[in-house]
Scaffold this motif. Structure first.
Motif, PDB file in Angstrom:
ATOM      1  N   ILE B 242      -9.141  -1.172  -2.339  1.00  0.00           N
ATOM      2  CA  ILE B 242      -9.656  -2.511  -2.597  1.00  0.00           C
ATOM      3  C   ILE B 242     -11.133  -2.598  -2.229  1.00  0.00           C
ATOM      4  CG2 ILE B 242      -9.439  -4.932  -1.916  1.00  0.00           C
ATOM      5  CD1 ILE B 242      -6.371  -4.183  -1.610  1.00  0.00           C
ATOM      6  N   ILE B 286     -11.697  -4.590  10.164  1.00  0.00           N
ATOM      7  CA  ILE B 286     -12.519  -5.786   9.952  1.00  0.00           C
ATOM      8  C   ILE B 286     -13.403  -5.588   8.725  1.00  0.00           C
ATOM      9  CG2 ILE B 286     -14.308  -7.226  10.987  1.00  0.00           C
ATOM     10  CD1 ILE B 286     -13.046  -6.549  13.720  1.00  0.00           C
ATOM     11  N   THR B 288     -12.684  -3.862   6.176  1.00  0.00           N
ATOM     12  CA  THR B 288     -11.827  -4.015   5.003  1.00  0.00           C
ATOM     13  C   THR B 288     -11.642  -5.478   4.636  1.00  0.00           C
ATOM     14  OG1 THR B 288     -10.653  -2.024   5.592  1.00  0.00           O
ATOM     15  CG2 THR B 288      -9.582  -3.465   4.022  1.00  0.00           C
ATOM     16  N   ILE B 289     -11.435  -6.317   5.654  1.00  0.00           N
ATOM     17  CA  ILE B 289     -11.261  -7.745   5.372  1.00  0.00           C
ATOM     18  C   ILE B 289     -12.508  -8.297   4.691  1.00  0.00           C
ATOM     19  CG2 ILE B 289     -10.971 -10.026   6.410  1.00  0.00           C
ATOM     20  CD1 ILE B 289      -9.164  -8.726   8.494  1.00  0.00           C
ATOM     21  N   LEU B 292     -12.687  -7.123   1.203  1.00  0.00           N
ATOM     22  CA  LEU B 292     -11.702  -7.846   0.393  1.00  0.00           C
ATOM     23  C   LEU B 292     -12.258  -9.205  -0.023  1.00  0.00           C
ATOM     24  CD1 LEU B 292      -8.789  -7.595  -0.616  1.00  0.00           C
ATOM     25  CD2 LEU B 292      -8.083  -8.826   1.413  1.00  0.00           C
ATOM     26  N   ILE B 293     -12.933  -9.860   0.914  1.00  0.00           N
ATOM     27  CA  ILE B 293     -13.524 -11.162   0.603  1.00  0.00           C
ATOM     28  C   ILE B 293     -14.511 -11.031  -0.543  1.00  0.00           C
ATOM     29  CG2 ILE B 293     -15.023 -12.977   1.457  1.00  0.00           C
ATOM     30  CD1 ILE B 293     -13.866 -12.452   4.234  1.00  0.00           C
ATOM     31  N   SER B 296     -12.496 -10.225  -3.852  1.00  0.00           N
ATOM     32  CA  SER B 296     -11.597 -11.236  -4.389  1.00  0.00           C
ATOM     33  C   SER B 296     -12.359 -12.365  -5.054  1.00  0.00           C
ATOM     34  CB  SER B 296     -10.739 -11.820  -3.273  1.00  0.00           C
ATOM     35  OG  SER B 296     -10.200 -10.799  -2.500  1.00  0.00           O
ATOM     36  N   ARG B 297     -13.510 -12.665  -4.513  1.00  0.00           N
ATOM     37  CA  ARG B 297     -14.277 -13.782  -5.025  1.00  0.00           C
ATOM     38  C   ARG B 297     -14.674 -13.578  -6.470  1.00  0.00           C
ATOM     39  NH1 ARG B 297     -19.149 -15.806  -1.363  1.00  0.00           N
ATOM     40  NH2 ARG B 297     -18.791 -18.044  -1.365  1.00  0.00           N
TER      41      ARG B 297
END
Lengths: 352, 314
Positions: B242, B286, B288-289, B292-293, B296-297
């Motif tokens: 991702i 962290i 990765t999060i 991801l943000i 995803s946006r």
């Protein structure tokens, strides 16, 4: 109406029982592969799980946290929010509730109120991060809750090796133990099971009522899609965040139970594997409170019996994991198989 | 302490460890790029890896051939992920749950079979792992040489797989079909593409790569098998995919970030630096999060991500 509901719940119970038996039979193949008698081994397992009062107490020790956690997970799952971060939420709840017991001087009765509340807040906030990321950035909650599990795991490790480590405690990864006055009291002499059983009963009743409440309906509605929820005039985004928080709060409460009722301190490895177990129980219980009650009993008995089986026979404890894995795999194939069977039945009628 | 950190030997050993720790994640991530691009989120990579790691070790131990072990692990990886393919593409099961189920089952099966075969021993059985192969001339370059050109053969293969998977994904009809069934399965079906078949193949490619990743853990990185050998690396691989926005080159970057933060904490611990290593270990998750943000946006995920394709439904 009542009758139909009763009939459908009886048929669900039957189907679940078939799945459990099928998983045990497939597990028997593994036992046979190891050259042991499945019947004998399952006998030892049953004896080890239910053989005496202390065995039942051991089951309850496992069942209380797992049931509460699964009830929490089911709230998120019914809203189709795949919160697989119950373990992380529980760990954070354990940390926050332990902080109260270790550093905040309060009268014991007040401790018994404040500590679980802190645990719930910790778990809720940790879950809220994932809910907020989902709402604000459309970030897949599966990945975020999973990542937050690891962050929580290392946060716990940092705490018990660092700031919260027991002073003068031979460098073990654990905090000082909780004062006896604020520990959960055992229900009988020599038994480990404690007053958290009543907490579990209370939570179970509250969750049954919850599904009949307005917010419970909203959560179920969210499970049908965010668009539907918004059309119904409800705020889907707000519901997502509250659902995650509620789900996390129950895991956080379990953190408190583990710290104050089982280990009596914060330590590394607290709640290891609980997240996966809670997911298995939630699914096996078909996300209904009563279903989860029975499922958590079955899984806990499996865990306790499996440990005995490992000691008494040549069968490794991992058979427990195998059976659980099989239960999940069989459960998720069930809707499709049912659909196929129904289609066949319908075709039969058509031919006639 | 700081002198030690900025020395050349520290840097070299740090970067060498980074490569070793990044390789299994890279293997698994490259395969998952195909799986996820086809619209399937396989969280069961972890389970595939542990079963394959056990298979690789067992076969190598009894046959004495590391390569036979490596290949069997790939075969086991394909077979194991075929359960995932069946669950997600034929039974239309919820993929997240299927993955979790297969992880629990995989951990159970690997540990069970290992214990039945080897029994309980005080010292775990060991093998001679894949030896380091120094590439001529290149390995003599300072810093870069010992880091990049003094590795075992499976590591070199992993790096070669980066351009291979890029080519397969971006320059072949197959790659185009994988993207199409992930983006718009109904349109693909109308075009005469066999959606289920392509998705199945995509899951099996992921399984083969996870198999190689598992084999790497037990026969190249380590020389033994333990129950907790994989420890989250399957999940890291999912995260790396991702993070990389499904690009093989970026999957390398992602794997290196994970490898580096892991290597850094190990090295710092080894020289006794006073930095809490747990906080360093959090870093990749962290990161990765945040990755991801940012992904995803812009909605760069495949449109049919995690959605089963049912022909009859509208």
């Amino acid at each position: 109406m009542m009758k139909r509901r009763l009939r459908s719940s009886i048929s669900t119970t039957w189907q679940t029982a078939v799945i459990v038996v099928a998983a045990l039979l497939l597990g028997a193949l593994f036992i046979a592969f190891a050259g042991e008698s499945p019947l004998e081994c399952y006998g030892v397992m049953l004896e080890g799980a239910l053989g005496s009062m202390s065995r039942i107490s051991e089951i309850m020790i496992k069942m209380v946290p797992l049931m509460i956690m699964a009830l929490g997970v089911s709230i998120a799952f019914r809203a189709k929010l795949w919160n697989i971060g119950a373990e992380g939420q529980m760990i954070v709840g354990a940390i926050t509730s332990a902080v109260v017991g270790l550093y905040i001087p309060l009268p014991p009765w007040l401790h018994m109120i404040i500590a679980p509340i802190f645990g719930m807040i910790g778990g809720a906030l940790w879950a809220m991060i994932a809910g907020w990321l989902r709402v604000r950035f459309n970030a897949n909650e599966v990945i975020t809750t999973m990542m937050l599990n690891y962050v929580a795991l290392y946060l716990l490790a940092y705490m018990v090796y660092g700031p919260m480590q027991e002073p003068g405690g031979y460098n073990y990864p654990q905090s000082s133990s909780m004062a006896e006055s604020i520990q959960l009291t055992p229900l009988g002499a020599g038994l480990r099971v404690n007053t958290s059983v009543f907490v579990a009963i209370g939570v179970l009743i509250l969750i049954i009522l919850f599904w009949r409440s307005r917010f419970g309906f909203t959560v179920d509605l969210l499970g049908h899609g965010t668009k539907i929820t918004n059309y119904a005039g409800l705020n889907a985004n707000r519901t997502i965040i509250w659902t995650m928080m509620l789900s996390g709060a129950l895991s956080g409460l379990v953190g408190w139970i583990e710290v104050y009722g089982v280990h009596f301190r914060l330590l590394e490895g607290i709640g290891a594997g609980f997240g996966d177990l809670a997911v298995v129980i939630t699914l096996l219980g078909k996300m209904s409170p009563i279903g989860i009650l029975f499922a958590s009993f079955f899984i806990s008995a499996l865990l306790v019996g499996g440990a005995t089986m490992q000691r008494m026979t040549a069968i490794p404890y991992s058979i427990v994991d195998i059976i659980q894995g099989l239960v999940i795999v069989l459960l998720i194939t069930q809707p499709m198989i049912q659909q196929k069977l129904q289609a066949r039945k319908a075709r039969g009628i058509y031919v006639e | 302490m700081w002198n030690e950190i900025f020395s050349l030997t520290f840097l070299t050993s740090l970067l060498a460890a980074t490569i070793r720790l990044a390789t299994p994640i890279l293997y698994a991530a490259l395969g998952q790029i195909f799986t996820q691009k086809a619209g399937i989120l396989n969280l069961g990579v972890e389970g595939t890896m542990i079963v394959s790691a056990m298979a690789a070790f067992t076969v190598s131990y009894f046959s004495g051939s590391l390569w036979l072990g490596f290949i069997s692990a790939i075969v086991v990886g394909v077979l194991w992920s075929s359960i995932m393919a069946w669950l997600s593409n034929t039974m239309n099961a919820v993929q997240v749950i299927a993955g979790i189920g297969l992880n629990i089952l995989g951990a159970g099966v690997a540990s069970y079979v290992y214990r039945i075969i080897f029994g309980v021993r005080t010292l775990p059985p060991q093998i001679d792992p894949f030896p380091v192969v120094e590439l001529p001339l290149l390995s003599k370059i300072p810093v870069i040489g010992p880091v990049l050109f003094c590795n075992n053969v499976p590591t070199y293969i992993a790096f070669l797989l980066i351009p291979v998977s890029w080519f397969l994904m971006e320059r072949t009809t197959f790659g185009l079909r994988v993207k199409m069934v992930g983006e718009h399965p109904r349109a693909s079906d109308a075009k005469g593409i066999h959606v289920t078949l392509i998705r199945n193949i995509a899951v099996l490619i992921g399984g083969a790569c996870a198999g190689a990743a598992g084999a790497y853990m037990s026969t190249a990185y380590m020389n033994l098998f333990t129950d907790n050998l994989v420890q989250g690396q399957g999940f890291m691989a999912v995260a790396v995919v991702i993070f990389s926005k499904f690009r093989p080159g970026w999957a390398l970057v992602g794997s290196l970030v994970f490898g580096f933060s892991n290597a850094l904490q190990m090295r710092l611990q080894a020289i006794g630096a006073g930095i809490p290593n747990q906080l360093l270990l959090m870093l990749p998750y962290i990161v990765t999060i945040f990755a991801l943000i940012s992904t995803s946006r812009k909605a760069e995920m495949p449109s049919a991500y995690t959605k089963p394709y049912v022909r009859m439904e509208r």
